[in-house]
Scaffold this motif. Structure first.
Motif, PDB file in Angstrom:
ATOM      1  N   ILE A  78      29.663  36.425  38.914  1.00  9.98           N
ATOM      2  CA  ILE A  78      28.381  37.147  39.040  1.00  9.98           C
ATOM      3  C   ILE A  78      28.434  38.440  38.215  1.00  9.98           C
ATOM      4  CG2 ILE A  78      26.914  38.432  40.648  1.00  9.98           C
ATOM      5  CD1 ILE A  78      27.806  36.308  42.808  1.00  9.98           C
ATOM      6  N   ALA A  79      29.531  39.188  38.350  1.00 16.34           N
ATOM      7  CA  ALA A  79      29.628  40.465  37.614  1.00 16.34           C
ATOM      8  C   ALA A  79      29.621  40.216  36.106  1.00 16.34           C
ATOM      9  CB  ALA A  79      30.889  41.203  38.034  1.00 16.34           C
ATOM     10  N   ARG A  80      30.293  39.153  35.664  1.00 13.56           N
ATOM     11  CA  ARG A  80      30.370  38.867  34.225  1.00 13.56           C
ATOM     12  C   ARG A  80      29.014  38.507  33.633  1.00 13.56           C
ATOM     13  NH1 ARG A  80      35.140  38.107  31.569  1.00 13.56           N
ATOM     14  NH2 ARG A  80      37.096  38.152  32.775  1.00 13.56           N
ATOM     15  N   THR A  81      28.072  38.087  34.503  1.00 13.97           N
ATOM     16  CA  THR A  81      26.751  37.709  33.949  1.00 13.97           C
ATOM     17  C   THR A  81      25.834  38.936  33.855  1.00 13.97           C
ATOM     18  OG1 THR A  81      26.096  37.105  36.198  1.00 13.97           O
ATOM     19  CG2 THR A  81      26.774  35.325  34.758  1.00 13.97           C
ATOM     20  N   HIS A  82      26.378  40.128  34.209  1.00 21.82           N
ATOM     21  CA  HIS A  82      25.515  41.323  34.130  1.00 21.82           C
ATOM     22  C   HIS A  82      26.158  42.435  33.314  1.00 21.82           C
ATOM     23  CE1 HIS A  82      22.456  39.860  36.890  1.00 21.82           C
ATOM     24  NE2 HIS A  82      23.424  39.402  37.668  1.00 21.82           N
ATOM     25  N   PRO A  83      26.602  42.141  32.079  1.00 28.72           N
ATOM     26  CA  PRO A  83      27.198  43.213  31.271  1.00 28.72           C
ATOM     27  C   PRO A  83      26.182  44.322  30.982  1.00 28.72           C
ATOM     28  CG  PRO A  83      26.818  41.236  29.930  1.00 28.72           C
ATOM     29  CD  PRO A  83      26.536  40.850  31.347  1.00 28.72           C
ATOM     30  N   GLU A  84      24.903  43.954  30.964  1.00 29.64           N
ATOM     31  CA  GLU A  84      23.867  44.963  30.648  1.00 29.64           C
ATOM     32  C   GLU A  84      23.807  46.035  31.760  1.00 29.64           C
ATOM     33  OE1 GLU A  84      23.337  42.122  32.013  1.00 29.64           O
ATOM     34  OE2 GLU A  84      22.146  42.684  33.787  1.00 29.64           O
ATOM     35  N   ALA A  85      24.256  45.654  32.954  1.00 33.58           N
ATOM     36  CA  ALA A  85      24.234  46.630  34.073  1.00 33.58           C
ATOM     37  C   ALA A  85      25.605  47.255  34.256  1.00 33.58           C
ATOM     38  CB  ALA A  85      23.809  45.918  35.353  1.00 33.58           C
ATOM     39  N   ALA A  86      26.500  47.004  33.320  1.00 34.11           N
ATOM     40  CA  ALA A  86      27.884  47.518  33.426  1.00 34.11           C
ATOM     41  C   ALA A  86      28.457  47.173  34.806  1.00 34.11           C
ATOM     42  CB  ALA A  86      27.922  49.024  33.200  1.00 34.11           C
ATOM     43  N   MET A  87      28.165  45.946  35.242  1.00 35.55           N
ATOM     44  CA  MET A  87      28.571  45.539  36.590  1.00 35.55           C
ATOM     45  C   MET A  87      30.052  45.171  36.625  1.00 35.55           C
ATOM     46  SD  MET A  87      26.800  42.725  39.113  1.00 35.55           S
ATOM     47  CE  MET A  87      25.254  43.575  38.955  1.00 35.55           C
ATOM     48  N   VAL A  88      30.719  45.642  37.680  1.00 32.79           N
ATOM     49  CA  VAL A  88      32.135  45.309  37.867  1.00 32.79           C
ATOM     50  C   VAL A  88      32.354  44.917  39.325  1.00 32.79           C
ATOM     51  CG1 VAL A  88      33.162  46.661  35.996  1.00 32.79           C
ATOM     52  CG2 VAL A  88      32.586  47.779  38.145  1.00 32.79           C
ATOM     53  N   ALA A  89      33.191  43.886  39.509  1.00 30.91           N
ATOM     54  CA  ALA A  89      33.519  43.409  40.858  1.00 30.91           C
ATOM     55  C   ALA A  89      35.033  43.363  40.983  1.00 30.91           C
ATOM     56  CB  ALA A  89      32.931  42.024  41.088  1.00 30.91           C
ATOM     57  N   THR A  90      35.542  43.922  42.077  1.00 22.92           N
ATOM     58  CA  THR A  90      36.999  44.005  42.252  1.00 22.92           C
ATOM     59  C   THR A  90      37.369  43.666  43.687  1.00 22.92           C
ATOM     60  OG1 THR A  90      36.914  45.879  40.725  1.00 22.92           O
ATOM     61  CG2 THR A  90      38.988  45.538  41.914  1.00 22.92           C
ATOM     62  N   VAL A  91      38.430  42.887  43.835  1.00 25.67           N
ATOM     63  CA  VAL A  91      39.046  42.716  45.156  1.00 25.67           C
ATOM     64  C   VAL A  91      40.478  43.231  45.032  1.00 25.67           C
ATOM     65  CG1 VAL A  91      39.829  41.100  46.929  1.00 25.67           C
ATOM     66  CG2 VAL A  91      37.624  40.729  45.767  1.00 25.67           C
ATOM     67  N   GLY A  92      40.731  44.363  45.676  1.00 20.49           N
ATOM     68  CA  GLY A  92      42.046  44.990  45.553  1.00 20.49           C
ATOM     69  C   GLY A  92      42.863  44.885  46.828  1.00 20.49           C
ATOM     70  N   GLN A  93      42.240  44.373  47.863  1.00 16.22           N
ATOM     71  CA  GLN A  93      42.936  44.384  49.161  1.00 16.22           C
ATOM     72  C   GLN A  93      42.586  43.096  49.911  1.00 16.22           C
ATOM     73  OE1 GLN A  93      41.540  46.902  52.558  1.00 16.22           O
ATOM     74  NE2 GLN A  93      43.325  48.173  52.011  1.00 16.22           N
ATOM     75  N   THR A  94      43.615  42.329  50.277  1.00 13.45           N
ATOM     76  CA  THR A  94      43.353  41.110  51.072  1.00 13.45           C
ATOM     77  C   THR A  94      44.357  41.060  52.232  1.00 13.45           C
ATOM     78  OG1 THR A  94      44.972  39.795  49.904  1.00 13.45           O
ATOM     79  CG2 THR A  94      42.731  39.795  48.997  1.00 13.45           C
ATOM     80  N   LYS A  95      43.996  40.316  53.246  1.00 12.20           N
ATOM     81  CA  LYS A  95      44.901  40.087  54.380  1.00 12.20           C
ATOM     82  C   LYS A  95      44.835  38.592  54.680  1.00 12.20           C
ATOM     83  CE  LYS A  95      44.162  42.762  58.219  1.00 12.20           C
ATOM     84  NZ  LYS A  95      44.049  43.784  59.207  1.00 12.20           N
ATOM     85  N   VAL A  96      45.971  37.915  54.652  1.00 11.15           N
ATOM     86  CA  VAL A  96      46.001  36.459  54.869  1.00 11.15           C
ATOM     87  C   VAL A  96      46.735  36.197  56.178  1.00 11.15           C
ATOM     88  CG1 VAL A  96      46.748  34.238  53.945  1.00 11.15           C
ATOM     89  CG2 VAL A  96      46.073  36.092  52.389  1.00 11.15           C
ATOM     90  N   MET A  97      46.070  35.491  57.107  1.00  9.89           N
ATOM     91  CA  MET A  97      46.693  35.224  58.409  1.00  9.89           C
ATOM     92  C   MET A  97      46.741  33.724  58.695  1.00  9.89           C
ATOM     93  SD  MET A  97      44.612  38.380  60.072  1.00  9.89           S
ATOM     94  CE  MET A  97      43.529  38.473  58.671  1.00  9.89           C
ATOM     95  N   PRO A  98      47.751  33.256  59.424  1.00 10.97           N
ATOM     96  CA  PRO A  98      48.786  34.060  60.093  1.00 10.97           C
ATOM     97  C   PRO A  98      49.869  34.566  59.134  1.00 10.97           C
ATOM     98  CG  PRO A  98      49.221  31.753  60.485  1.00 10.97           C
ATOM     99  CD  PRO A  98      47.932  31.814  59.705  1.00 10.97           C
ATOM    100  N   GLY A  99      49.879  34.104  57.875  1.00  8.52           N
ATOM    101  CA  GLY A  99      50.815  34.704  56.929  1.00  8.52           C
ATOM    102  C   GLY A  99      52.187  34.036  56.917  1.00  8.52           C
ATOM    103  N   ALA A 100      52.235  32.764  57.392  1.00  7.59           N
ATOM    104  CA  ALA A 100      53.515  32.023  57.343  1.00  7.59           C
ATOM    105  C   ALA A 100      53.446  31.039  56.168  1.00  7.59           C
ATOM    106  CB  ALA A 100      53.733  31.269  58.653  1.00  7.59           C
TER     107      ALA A 100
END
Ligand code: HGY
Ligand code: MN
Ligand code: MN
Length: 423
Positions: A261-283
């Motif tokens: 989605i962000a890549r389709t809006h370069p005209e809006a200088a759009m950026v999307a980031t996921v910098g933090q995730t939590k995966v459970m139960p994590g085994a």
């Protein structure tokens, strides 16, 4: 106007930043989150510098350190004191650089020190502010300390907890602050004349254009949305692929959807980031049944950003359903695009011109405390070139020369500041 030794100012800034960078929660990298003991140590050091530079110092109900350089003829305890605000933040991201935030506080201190040494006072006071929660990396809040100064703190933020389950309220009390006193942090609107912030650009534009400094036109809007994906835990060895309800694979497709989605809006200088995730139960051998991640979405204007968020939600709901998973969204931070006040930005541009420097204008993709302070008074920002545009990374750096020019520009700005220019 006295000639300014920009080399000396830059060296002073570098030395102060070095000293602040040594105050970290971690031994081998710079991490200093809001209301930690390291935040308190940094706040104490900054308060000492403010006092040595000739300011009265205080700490507000959110831990913001405020240095007050009295106006000419100011009587102690005076009722309404008009003041120019200069500030930035002293909290950092994880494994941070040493310039993001701290440079703006150090520049304010060196500016006041220059006037104190020159015995110069103005018809307005100058407050230097060191905010403690700009990054928003400890609690699910962002810009909370500048929001409190602007009278915009939200009670519900107190219940937000960090990764150890410590709530903001508990952390405040542990820091020695009283949550009941938060309303006292709000500054009177009739006292705040304007707010200016020096900050590294955190992007590549000034370096690319070979410019040391630039004047910010607006700060991009941003929202932070916590996405919770629920599936079904299962045995990694026995559940056939078509029968899985794998929350991590569903979440992964959602993250890729956000990127698309962000890549389709370069005209809006759009950026999307996921910098933090939590995966459970994590085994290792358990199919994940719950994933939490936070989507950081930004754009130069609000309509495309809000439309993109709606599109992300729609696509994520479909992706979850296709895998027999559920998904929930909590947009806990939504900060609109904040335009800088032209009369303040022009003042910064004129200060660059007075130094014989060009005054390029540019947008800020990064968020800043000015987005909160905009609810209190007019604001503008001065960007400093940073090497490779790198930031939120220990490789972040600015040169002594450019920092010296930035402090000189701030000194010139204060000398020429005329609140009557306010529209
Ligand atoms: O995330 C930002 O834009 C800022 O560095 N807090
Ligand atoms: Mn910053
Ligand atoms: Mn930052």
């Amino acid at each position: 106007m006295t000639a300014l030794d920009t080399e000396r100012l830059g060296r002073r800034a570098e030395a102060m930043l070095e000293e602040l960078a040594a105050i970290s929660e971690e031994p081998d990298r710079l991490t200093r989150r809001f209301l930690t003991p390291e935040h308190k140590r940094a706040a104490h050091l900054v308060g000492q510098w403010m006092a040595e530079a000739g300011m009265e110092t205080a700490e507000d109900a959110l831990g913001t350190v405020c240095g007050h350089y009295a106006k000419e003829g100011e009587t102690p305890g005076a009722n309404v004191v008009p003041r120019l605000l200069i500030g930035s933040h002293i909290d950092t991201v994880i494994n941070a650089g040493k310039y993001d935030g701290m440079l703006g506080v150090v520049a304010g201190i060196l500016t006041v020190e220059h006037f104190r040494d020159a015995g110069r006072r103005f018809p307005f006071a100058v407050d230097v502010l060191a905010f403690g929660d700009e990054e928003g990396v400890r609690f699910p809040t962002v810009l909370s300390s500048s929001a409190a100064l602007a009278g915009r703190f939200e009670e519900r933020w107190l219940a937000g907890a960090d990764r150890d389950g410590v709530t903001l309220e508990e952390a405040m009390r542990g820091y020695g602050l009283d949550p009941a006193a938060i309303p006292t942090a709000a500054m009177r609107k009739d006292e705040a004349l304007a707010y200016v912030e020096i900050h590294i650009e955190q992007g590549p534009v000034l370096e690319h254009d070979d410019q040391p400094l630039g004047v910010v036109t607006s700060i991009a809007g941003q929202n932070r949305t916590r996405v919770t994906v629920s599936g079904m835990a299962g045995h990694a060895g026995t559940v056939p692929m078509p029968l899985r309800q794998d929350a991590l694979l569903a979440a992964s497709e959602m993250m890729l959807a956000a990127e698309a989605i962000a890549r389709t809006h370069p005209e809006a200088a759009m950026v999307a980031t996921v910098g933090q995730t939590k995966v459970m139960p994590g085994a290792i051998n358990v199919i994940p049944d719950r994933v939490e991640f936070v989507l950081d979405l930004r754009a130069a204007s609000d309509p495309p950003r809000l439309a993109a968020l709606r599109e992300f939600v729609t696509r994520s709901e479909a992706l979850a359903a296709a895998r027999g998973c559920a998904v929930a969204f909590d947009t806990y931070h939504d900060c609109p695009t904040a335009p800088c006040a032209p009369w303040v930005a022009d003042g910064l541009a004129e200060s660059l011109t007075s130094l014989g420097l060009p005054a390029p204008r540019l947008v800020s993709g990064a968020g800043h405390d000015g987005q909160s302070i905009a609810h209190l008074t007019d604001f503008a920002m001065l960007f400093v070139r940073c090497r490779g545009g790198i930031s939120h990374n220990p490789l972040e750096s600015a040169t002594v020369e450019d920092m010296g020019l930035a402090v000189a520009a701030l000194i010139r700005f204060v000398e020429q500041f005329d609140p009557q220019r306010r529209a």
